[in-house]
Each structure stands twice: as C-alpha cells, then as structure tokens.
Design a protein around this motif. Structure first.
Motif, PDB file in Angstrom:
ATOM      1  N   GLY A   1       0.249  -1.139  -0.085  1.00  0.00           N
ATOM      2  CA  GLY A   1      -0.323   0.039   0.281  1.00  0.00           C
ATOM      3  C   GLY A   1       1.000   1.493   0.236  1.00  0.00           C
ATOM      4  O   GLY A   1       1.896   1.473   0.404  1.00  0.00           O
ATOM      5  N   ALA A   2       0.197   2.691   0.652  1.00  0.00           N
ATOM      6  CA  ALA A   2       1.051   3.498  -0.439  1.00  0.00           C
ATOM      7  C   ALA A   2       0.648   4.206   1.200  1.00  0.00           C
ATOM      8  O   ALA A   2      -0.293   3.992   2.241  1.00  0.00           O
ATOM      9  CB  ALA A   2      -0.225   4.913  -1.223  1.00  0.00           C
ATOM     10  N   ALA A   3       1.586   5.144   1.659  1.00  0.00           N
ATOM     11  CA  ALA A   3       0.895   5.986   2.693  1.00  0.00           C
ATOM     12  C   ALA A   3       0.701   6.655   2.180  1.00  0.00           C
ATOM     13  O   ALA A   3       1.275   8.277   1.305  1.00  0.00           O
ATOM     14  CB  ALA A   3       2.610   6.601   3.632  1.00  0.00           C
ATOM     15  N   VAL A   4      -1.459   7.556   2.962  1.00  0.00           N
ATOM     16  CA  VAL A   4      -1.920   8.281   1.753  1.00  0.00           C
ATOM     17  C   VAL A   4      -1.852   9.928   3.166  1.00  0.00           C
ATOM     18  O   VAL A   4      -2.015   9.781   5.199  1.00  0.00           O
ATOM     19  CB  VAL A   4      -3.227   7.923   2.131  1.00  0.00           C
ATOM     20  CG1 VAL A   4      -4.322   9.230   1.521  1.00  0.00           C
ATOM     21  CG2 VAL A   4      -3.441   6.648   1.051  1.00  0.00           C
ATOM     22  N   GLU A   5      -2.233  10.642   2.224  1.00  0.00           N
ATOM     23  CA  GLU A   5      -1.525  11.992   3.065  1.00  0.00           C
ATOM     24  C   GLU A   5      -2.458  12.461   3.770  1.00  0.00           C
ATOM     25  O   GLU A   5      -4.259  12.632   3.057  1.00  0.00           O
ATOM     26  CB  GLU A   5      -1.497  13.400   2.323  1.00  0.00           C
ATOM     27  CG  GLU A   5       0.095  13.207   1.865  1.00  0.00           C
ATOM     28  CD  GLU A   5       0.587  14.789   0.809  1.00  0.00           C
ATOM     29  OE1 GLU A   5      -0.452  15.802   0.815  1.00  0.00           O
ATOM     30  OE2 GLU A   5       1.231  14.035   0.434  1.00  0.00           O
ATOM     31  N   GLY A   6      -2.808  12.890   4.831  1.00  0.00           N
ATOM     32  CA  GLY A   6      -4.473  13.897   5.529  1.00  0.00           C
ATOM     33  C   GLY A   6      -4.077  14.616   6.544  1.00  0.00           C
ATOM     34  O   GLY A   6      -2.962  15.136   7.464  1.00  0.00           O
ATOM     35  N   GLU A   7      -5.077  14.834   7.254  1.00  0.00           N
ATOM     36  CA  GLU A   7      -5.215  15.447   8.590  1.00  0.00           C
ATOM     37  C   GLU A   7      -6.107  14.862   9.350  1.00  0.00           C
ATOM     38  O   GLU A   7      -7.523  13.912   9.303  1.00  0.00           O
ATOM     39  CB  GLU A   7      -5.904  16.848   8.751  1.00  0.00           C
ATOM     40  CG  GLU A   7      -4.925  17.460   6.943  1.00  0.00           C
ATOM     41  CD  GLU A   7      -6.011  19.281   6.714  1.00  0.00           C
ATOM     42  OE1 GLU A   7      -5.327  20.161   6.175  1.00  0.00           O
ATOM     43  OE2 GLU A   7      -7.399  19.511   6.831  1.00  0.00           O
ATOM     44  N   VAL A   8      -5.926  14.911  11.143  1.00  0.00           N
ATOM     45  CA  VAL A   8      -6.542  14.376  11.855  1.00  0.00           C
ATOM     46  C   VAL A   8      -6.996  15.932  12.921  1.00  0.00           C
ATOM     47  O   VAL A   8      -6.612  16.794  12.972  1.00  0.00           O
ATOM     48  CB  VAL A   8      -5.126  13.813  12.949  1.00  0.00           C
ATOM     49  CG1 VAL A   8      -6.258  13.261  14.082  1.00  0.00           C
ATOM     50  CG2 VAL A   8      -4.946  12.238  12.659  1.00  0.00           C
ATOM     51  N   TYR A   9      -8.164  15.741  13.782  1.00  0.00           N
ATOM     52  CA  TYR A   9      -8.947  16.464  13.629  1.00  0.00           C
ATOM     53  C   TYR A   9      -9.587  15.855  15.381  1.00  0.00           C
ATOM     54  O   TYR A   9     -10.390  14.859  15.437  1.00  0.00           O
ATOM     55  CB  TYR A   9     -10.195  16.975  12.703  1.00  0.00           C
ATOM     56  CG  TYR A   9      -9.966  18.438  11.741  1.00  0.00           C
ATOM     57  CD1 TYR A   9      -9.801  19.500  11.846  1.00  0.00           C
ATOM     58  CD2 TYR A   9      -8.798  17.780  10.692  1.00  0.00           C
ATOM     59  CE1 TYR A   9      -9.009  20.329  11.270  1.00  0.00           C
ATOM     60  CE2 TYR A   9      -8.507  18.448  10.013  1.00  0.00           C
ATOM     61  CZ  TYR A   9      -8.561  20.374  10.279  1.00  0.00           C
ATOM     62  OH  TYR A   9      -8.236  20.969   8.836  1.00  0.00           O
ATOM     63  N   ASP A  10      -9.804  16.529  16.147  1.00  0.00           N
ATOM     64  CA  ASP A  10     -10.118  16.241  17.620  1.00  0.00           C
ATOM     65  C   ASP A  10     -12.165  16.304  17.417  1.00  0.00           C
ATOM     66  O   ASP A  10     -12.143  17.851  17.856  1.00  0.00           O
ATOM     67  CB  ASP A  10      -9.845  17.211  18.747  1.00  0.00           C
ATOM     68  CG  ASP A  10     -10.339  16.519  20.397  1.00  0.00           C
ATOM     69  OD1 ASP A  10     -10.617  15.268  19.729  1.00  0.00           O
ATOM     70  OD2 ASP A  10      -9.686  17.018  21.145  1.00  0.00           O
ATOM     71  N   LEU A  11     -12.592  15.897  16.442  1.00  0.00           N
ATOM     72  CA  LEU A  11     -14.406  15.070  16.304  1.00  0.00           C
ATOM     73  C   LEU A  11     -14.893  15.186  18.165  1.00  0.00           C
ATOM     74  O   LEU A  11     -14.700  14.743  18.249  1.00  0.00           O
ATOM     75  CB  LEU A  11     -14.632  15.077  15.253  1.00  0.00           C
ATOM     76  CG  LEU A  11     -14.060  15.710  13.923  1.00  0.00           C
ATOM     77  CD1 LEU A  11     -14.458  14.849  12.946  1.00  0.00           C
ATOM     78  CD2 LEU A  11     -14.632  16.982  13.386  1.00  0.00           C
ATOM     79  N   SER A  12     -15.581  16.135  18.606  1.00  0.00           N
ATOM     80  CA  SER A  12     -17.064  15.141  19.664  1.00  0.00           C
ATOM     81  C   SER A  12     -18.053  13.772  18.507  1.00  0.00           C
ATOM     82  O   SER A  12     -17.882  14.123  16.893  1.00  0.00           O
ATOM     83  CB  SER A  12     -17.255  16.695  19.878  1.00  0.00           C
ATOM     84  OG  SER A  12     -18.322  16.799  18.956  1.00  0.00           O
TER      85      SER A  12
END
Length: 122
Positions: free
Chosen positions: A51-62
C-alpha cells in the motif's frame, strides 16, 4: 478523525469540521490503496502489504459533530472505520465500503497519495 479528502483545510467540505481543532497533518501507514471514486471523492482501502502512505489531517471531533454533521454528509461508497497512522496509532476515518462492487468506478491514485494532488492534476 483522519480526513483525507474534501473536508481537509481549504476543501469544499471543510465547514463540516466546524471548530474542531487540528491535531496533526500526517499520513497513514503504508498499507492503503487510495482511490478516486467516480472522480468525486477519495477512498482508502486497506491492502496490508503493497500500500501507500496517504496524506491527511487529524481533527479532534466530538462524537456529536461526527454523528450529526460529518457522517451524514459522507457519500454512500464510504463507511466509518479505523486506519493506522504513520506513527502506528489508530484513528477513525472514512474507508471504502467492504462491498465496494456497488461503488461507482474506482481510479487508483495511490502513486499520488494525496487528494489535493489528484484534484490539481484532474
């Protein structure tokens, strides 16, 4: 929540994140194929090896934000799952439905590993 598509900062659906704080800009572990579904939205598929390492963002959602705002806006081809991040931790994320034979056509964009890069070239 790991976001890797239109809900990331600057994306058309970023408003769905509301005021949730950004925790990190990161990638997944390199175990996912990354697809454009009918050219409209991205989907992660866990393939383990290759597989690949996919870019993203982590958010602290309630949980309320997730349940009431973000999830209802997700396309039918995705389901809530858990992905492995680059540092080995896990995060909730939207992933390709297991029964993806019912999903519109997939284009493998794993080489780009970025929804933004895909949108810039298409």
């Amino acid at each position: 929540m790991f976001l890797n598509g239109t809900a990331m900062a600057g994306g058309a659906d970023h408003h769905l994140v509301g005021g949730a704080p950004l925790v990190a800009r990161t990638t997944t572990a390199p175990r996912y194929r990354f697809h454009a579904v009918d050219g409209r939205y991205p989907a992660l598929e866990d393939v383990g090896e290759g597989g690949a390492a996919v870019e993203g963002e982590v958010y602290d959602l309630s949980y309320e934000q997730l349940r009431e705002v973000l999830l209802p806006g997700e396309p039918e081809g995705l389901e809530l799952g858990v992905v492995e991040l680059a540092d080995g931790t896990g995060s909730l994320a939207m992933i390709l439905r297991r029964e993806h034979s019912k999903v519109p056509p997939l284009t493998d964009i794993s080489e780009l590993a970025s929804w933004r890069a895909y949108r810039e070239q298409s």
